[in-house]
Design an enzyme around this catalytic site. Structure first.
Site, PDB file in Angstrom:
ATOM      1  N   GLY A 140       3.520  -3.771   3.053  1.00  0.00           N
ATOM      2  CA  GLY A 140       3.292  -4.607   4.424  1.00  0.00           C
ATOM      3  C   GLY A 140       3.158  -3.642   5.879  1.00  0.00           C
ATOM      4  O   GLY A 140       3.285  -4.177   6.775  1.00  0.00           O
ATOM      5  N   TRP A 156       6.040   0.886  -0.180  1.00  0.00           N
ATOM      6  CA  TRP A 156       5.252   0.210  -1.101  1.00  0.00           C
ATOM      7  C   TRP A 156       4.842   0.792  -2.443  1.00  0.00           C
ATOM      8  O   TRP A 156       3.923  -0.035  -3.289  1.00  0.00           O
ATOM      9  CB  TRP A 156       3.966  -0.188  -0.229  1.00  0.00           C
ATOM     10  CG  TRP A 156       3.035   0.969   0.257  1.00  0.00           C
ATOM     11  CD1 TRP A 156       3.122   1.531   1.605  1.00  0.00           C
ATOM     12  CD2 TRP A 156       1.911   1.735  -0.355  1.00  0.00           C
ATOM     13  NE1 TRP A 156       2.375   2.762   1.799  1.00  0.00           N
ATOM     14  CE2 TRP A 156       1.520   2.958   0.616  1.00  0.00           C
ATOM     15  CE3 TRP A 156       1.529   1.658  -1.404  1.00  0.00           C
ATOM     16  CZ2 TRP A 156       0.548   3.763   0.287  1.00  0.00           C
ATOM     17  CZ3 TRP A 156       0.632   2.712  -1.861  1.00  0.00           C
ATOM     18  CH2 TRP A 156       0.093   3.456  -0.938  1.00  0.00           C
ATOM     19  N   ASP A 196      -1.013   7.889  10.344  1.00  0.00           N
ATOM     20  CA  ASP A 196      -0.907   6.994   9.063  1.00  0.00           C
ATOM     21  C   ASP A 196      -0.720   7.986   7.882  1.00  0.00           C
ATOM     22  O   ASP A 196      -1.211   7.396   6.877  1.00  0.00           O
ATOM     23  CB  ASP A 196      -1.871   5.883   8.950  1.00  0.00           C
ATOM     24  CG  ASP A 196      -1.724   4.958   7.520  1.00  0.00           C
ATOM     25  OD1 ASP A 196      -0.467   4.413   7.650  1.00  0.00           O
ATOM     26  OD2 ASP A 196      -2.588   4.659   7.059  1.00  0.00           O
TER      27      ASP A 196
HETATM   28 CA    CA Z   1       0.115   2.783   5.921  1.00  0.00          CA
END
Ligand code: CA
Ligand code: CA
Length: 579
Positions: free
Chosen positions: A191, A257, A317
């Site tokens: 998330g 994740w 990112d």
């Molecule tokens: Ca990411």
């Protein structure tokens, strides 16, 4: 926890009597060496994805043919990123939309199926995938897209326990395979694009009761739980606001994740952490610990023993979630990680000391290298997407063309390490992105990026490349290029073979030393999952899940268009040698 030694004795006694043994922590610690089962994600918790089996080898792999195939059925196809696990002749394989199938490993006959009832409004960022289950005692345990954990009886599929990890309305989900480490069930959270707080949780695998929780954003409290489930303060991770401005640490991301690995020799679990939130790095000056890092956690205490941050103040990112795979180098226990940011890192597994760092992809624009003394990247400041508040209208910062793209030099697909060749086999991709920053404010359950992007190709003829990487020299020893981006994991074996799948649908094998492709088979849909191997009654089997999907079709921009001819699917393929 007092009763555990007794239960282990009983399990050992059952095994000695020849009864069907339940899965014990000792069996899990021995998983990489035991060739008749596959008990954990990574084929052993170290994550080497190496099997000593050599019945199938470079000399006879041409005779590898399908033994059986099983369809996940229904209309629920989409991406299948699952690694099957295998015990007592049963295969347990998860599928899209939080499904789990138990199959007879010899014939492919379905034994039972569990379909998790998913609510409307779940927010998985990157397809409705699942990466696999953990085995413990007589349980098979997996995580679901609505951020729950479900433990099922291996024989019947009955639900034994079910626990909520967190609130899916706030953007939490779960798709990684849990691992068993030191007798505890370890899981992360997904998330990171929604401003969640990353963490690692340890539970009693028999009951689901929490043992400790360790957040991966500096400033958040860790918690330990007593036998009655009462929480106790366990100290904060670092100092509040040391590496984050204002209150941004409260929604800091760093999602765990992809799950983790564990090395019984160091007693440490290694979890990678995702991007700091939001993506716009100008809003959060500082290193933003422990985002984009490897975090090594003592499984006995839940304390962070060390961390290594690959991308401080990430602006691209570059989730640092990739698996940290431990191995021996020069008589020392070390670990390696092929990071989404394009660099391959080798750290001491006990202390985190950086020992080596080098590129494993050919085009990297955001840094010129890694300083081995400080452990920090040498940034290229002009390749950082610009501050939107510096522009004329305050709505869009400078656009940069950055490589790798945020889909990474490597993404979720796990690499493999062969102690025979002493090489890592890394599924890598060469691509770039246009990326820019925009204003953003946190809102519960909404995307928290503050950025826009388009993925771009770099080369006409290939994006993917399976690369054999020498962790000592930093050399790429061989590569096998692939037109579409690679998105499946890798298996290597004592038979001098490397197996991996392609989005074009092939499961293929190469000579581990030379890279020459010696076998391939078309599975009918794209492969985005890692293969496994095992033996039963002297027969060696290889299995892989097939079913195109994952992040590329959803987020891949120009690359998604390039590969939009690929068809979805959902099946397991199992192979053996024809006589
Ligand atoms: Ca990411
Ligand atoms: Ca095993």
């Amino acid at each position: 926890m007092q009763a555990k030694p007794l239960s282990l004795l009983i399990a050992a006694a059952f095994a000695a009597c020849g009864a069907h043994a339940v899965v014990t922590p000792q069996m899990i610690d021995n998983d990489a060496r035991s060739t008749e089962d596959v008990l954990s994600w990574g084929i052993g918790t170290q994550g080497q994805r190496y099997s000593p089996l050599k019945t199938i080898n470079t000399g006879n792999v041409a005779r590898l043919v399908p033994a059986w195939s099983f369809s996940f059925g229904g209309e629920k196809q989409r991406g299948q990123e699952s690694q099957p696990v295998l015990h007592n002749g049963k295969m347990f394989v998860t599928a899209s939309y939080s499904r789990l199938f138990a199959l007879d490993a010899a014939t492919g006959k379905k034994l039972w199926k569990y379909e998790h009832r998913l609510p409307d409004g779940i927010m998985p960022c990157c397809d409705v995938i699942n990466r696999g289950a953990a085995l413990y005692d007589n349980l098979v345990i997996f995580a679901t897209l609505d951020a729950q954990l479900v433990a099922l009886n291996q024989d019947t599929g009955d639900v034994v326990w079910k626990e909520k990890i967190d609130d899916y309305h706030a953007g939490y989900s779960a798709s990684a395979a849990p691992i068993i480490a030191g007798g505890l069930l370890l899981t992360g959270v997904s998330g990171g694009e929604f401003g969640v707080v990353g963490r690692v949780e340890a539970r009693d695998p028999k009951t689901g009761a929490l043992v400790w929780v360790r957040p991966t954003v500096e400033g958040h409290m860790g918690t330990t739980y007593d036998a009655d489930g009462n929480p106790k303060d366990n100290g904060i991770t670092g100092t509040v606001n040391k590496s984050w401005p204002g209150d941004l640490w409260k929604t800091g991301g760093a999602a765990t994740w992809l799950g983790g690995t564990y090395d019984a020799k160091t007693g440490l679990a290694y979890f990678g952490t995702g991007n700091p939130a939001p993506w716009n790095s100008h809003l959060r000056q500082g290193d933003n610990l422990y985002s984009c890092s490897t975090v090594a956690i003592d499984v006995k205490t839940g304390q962070i023993k060390w961390h290594y941050q690959s991308t401080p103040n990430d602006g691209w990112d570059f989730d640092g979630v990739n698996e940290f795979v431990t191995f021996d180098m020069d008589g020392r226990r070390v670990g390696a990680k092929a990071d989404r940011n394009g660099f391959f890192y080798v750290n001491d597994a006990s202390t985190g000391q950086l020992l080596n760092a080098f590129p494993f992809v050919k085009t990297i624009t955001w840094a010129t290298g890694i300083d081995l003394k400080t452990g920090r990247p040498n940034f290229v400041p002009e390749n950082r997407p610009g501050d939107p508040t510096a522009g004329a209208d305050g709505k869009k910062g400078n656009v940069v063309l950055a490589a790798p793209s945020f889909l990474g030099g490597k993404n979720q697909m796990p690499m493999a390490y062969s102690p025979d060749t002493k090489l890592f086999y890394v599924p890598s991709n060469e691509w770039a992105m246009e990326i820019w920053n925009e204003p953003i404010a946190y809102k519960k359950g909404a995307a928290y990026l503050g950025a826009g992007f388009t993925i771009k190709t770099l080369h006409d003829d290939y994006i993917g490349a399976l690369r054999a990487v020498d962790p000592k020299s930093g050399k790429i020893v061989w590569e096998a290029k692939n037109n579409a981006p690679l998105w499946g994991g890798v298996l290597t074996t004592g038979g001098n073979l490397v197996f991996w799948g392609t989005p074009e649908g092939y499961l293929q094998a190469a000579d581990a030393k030379s890279g020459k492709i010696v076998w391939k088979f078309q599975t009918g849909s794209g492969i985005v999952a890692p293969p496994i191997t095992w033996q039963d009654k002297g027969e060696q089997y290889v299995a892989v899940v097939s079913g195109w999907g994952g992040a590329v079709p959803l987020w891949g921009g120009e690359v998604a268009k390039k590969v939009n001819y690929l068809e979805q699917g959902g099946s397991v393929w199992v192979f053996k040698l024809v006589r």
